[in-house]
Enzyme design. Structure first.
Site, PDB file in Angstrom:
ATOM      1  CB  THR B   1      52.652  43.364  33.812  1.00  0.00           C
ATOM      2  OG1 THR B   1      51.714  43.635  34.658  1.00  0.00           O
ATOM      3  CG2 THR B   1      52.727  43.437  32.516  1.00  0.00           C
ATOM      4  NE  ARG B  29      43.584  48.702  37.261  1.00  0.00           N
ATOM      5  CZ  ARG B  29      44.868  48.303  36.963  1.00  0.00           C
ATOM      6  NH1 ARG B  29      45.344  46.892  36.606  1.00  0.00           N
ATOM      7  NH2 ARG B  29      45.953  48.916  37.151  1.00  0.00           N
ATOM      8  N   GLY B  31      43.959  47.210  33.112  1.00  0.00           N
ATOM      9  CA  GLY B  31      45.156  48.137  33.034  1.00  0.00           C
ATOM     10  C   GLY B  31      45.550  48.613  31.588  1.00  0.00           C
ATOM     11  CG  ASP B  32      49.649  49.558  31.324  1.00  0.00           C
ATOM     12  OD1 ASP B  32      49.557  48.824  32.226  1.00  0.00           O
ATOM     13  OD2 ASP B  32      50.892  49.991  31.198  1.00  0.00           O
ATOM     14  CB  THR B  52      56.024  47.125  33.555  1.00  0.00           C
ATOM     15  OG1 THR B  52      55.650  46.107  34.641  1.00  0.00           O
ATOM     16  CG2 THR B  52      57.405  47.522  33.809  1.00  0.00           C
ATOM     17  N   GLY B  53      54.171  48.841  35.429  1.00  0.00           N
ATOM     18  CA  GLY B  53      54.004  49.659  36.358  1.00  0.00           C
ATOM     19  C   GLY B  53      52.511  49.804  36.645  1.00  0.00           C
ATOM     20  N   GLY B  55      49.322  50.861  35.849  1.00  0.00           N
ATOM     21  CA  GLY B  55      48.547  50.899  34.561  1.00  0.00           C
ATOM     22  C   GLY B  55      47.574  52.069  34.521  1.00  0.00           C
TER      23      GLY B  55
END
Lengths: 180, 141
Positions: B1, B29, B31-32, B52-53, B55
């Site tokens: 990301t 799905r 993510g954030d 980041t990471g 999500g």
């Protein structure tokens, strides 16, 4: 140190940073710089975590998420679960500028993108197919399912729900190249 | 990301993210990254942040929004970033995540959650002082 203008981004994706700066230097807006910088990462498949050919899902397909936000106008455009379109940040900007909505997802987002002139392409590569094949050979591990049978920590699907909810999400070993 | 913040000479802030998400995710799905306030947030009256990471965890805490609101209240960017990480850490001590923050004067910082194999977070900065893209590292908390 406080100096403007400024470009800052997560992870050591130098070409994206340089592209954003170059866009600003050539007269582009902050929004243009963000779009071009992120798009550069999509082209370069930064870290395997951006763009096509990475992070295949349970079916082996690569899907993309992107968002762009204008801090002057508080306008936002976003796409999630975008399929078959490589330029996700470009589609996000199109959502912001060509619709009154904020967030489009899935197949419908892809149809929107196609209608807006974005090329439809396969997002799979030999690399993403290799990742997917290895996952299948490893009994679909790691796995995001829980409280289903067969046991998702040992077996591939198809899965059906347990009658009881027992398992909670557990800490998994991190891979710093696998991130949102 | 990738999550990116750009602030131009006039202090106008923009932010963005792009990702292919988590490997082997369940189809559908998200993510954030595409969620404003989670993956990134921008407000030209305060600043910008990009996270980041993992999500699935980070999206529940709107860390980018929290960091920008901290900066609006006068908190410096490194501290604003650490506050956003610490908020998540209280509930999920082993979450994988990091965030970059910048205010409208061009000050910036970053923070991350320390884990085995992840003790420093690398990020890129380009301003007129550096005149080239510079990789910086922050120690995780």
């Amino acid at each position: 140190s406080a100096v403007l203008p400024l470009v800052i981004n997560t992870w050591p994706f130098q070409d994206a940073t340089a592209t954003a700066w170059s866009t600003l230097s050539s007269g582009g807006s902050a929004l243009d710089a963000v779009e071009k910088g992120c798009a550069q990462c999509e082209i370069l498949q930064c870290d395997g975590s951006v763009g096509y050919g990475g992070s295949p899902d349970e079916m082996g397909e690569t899907t993309l998420d992107a968002m762009i936000m204008n801090g002057d106008t508080m306008e936002v455009g976003a796409v999630g679960d975008l399929r078959r379109i490589k330029n996700a940040i470009g589609v996000a900007r199109a959502v912001m500028e060509r619709t009154k909505h904020t967030f489009l997802v899935g197949e419908s987002a892809s149809v929107f993108a196609e209608n807006m002139g974005f090329p439809v392409e396969d997002l799979s590569t030999n690399h993403s197919l290799d990742i997917f094949t290895k996952w299948l050979k490893d009994s679909c591990q790691p796995n995001y399912r829980q409280n289903v049978s067969p046991d998702p920590s040992k077996s591939c699907g198809p899965y059906k729900p347990h009658t009881m909810l027992q398992q909670r999400r557990r800490h998994q070993l991190i891979d710093i190249h696998a991130h949102d | 990301t990738i999550g990116m913040i750009v602030i131009n000479q006039a202090g106008q802030v923009a932010a963005g993210t792009s990702t292919n998400g988590a490997s082997h995710k369940i189809p559908g799905r998200v993510g954030d990254s595409p969620i404003a306030g989670a993956g990134a947030y921008a407000d030209s009256t305060a600043g910008g942040a990009a996270a980041t990471g993992d999500g699935d965890i980070m999206m529940r805490f709107l860390p980018s929004y929290l960091a920008v609101e901290q900066m609006r209240a006068g908190v410096d960017p490194p501290t604003a970033c650490r506050t956003a990480i610490t908020r998540i850490k209280k509930h999920f001590p082993h979450f994988f995540g990091a965030i970059v923050c910048a205010n409208t004067t061009g000050s910036y910082g970053a923070a991350c959650n320390k884990l085995p194999g992840f003790s420093q977070f690398p990020f890129m900065v380009f301003n007129q002082k550096s005149n080239v893209p510079v990789k910086e590292m922050v120690d995780c908390v």
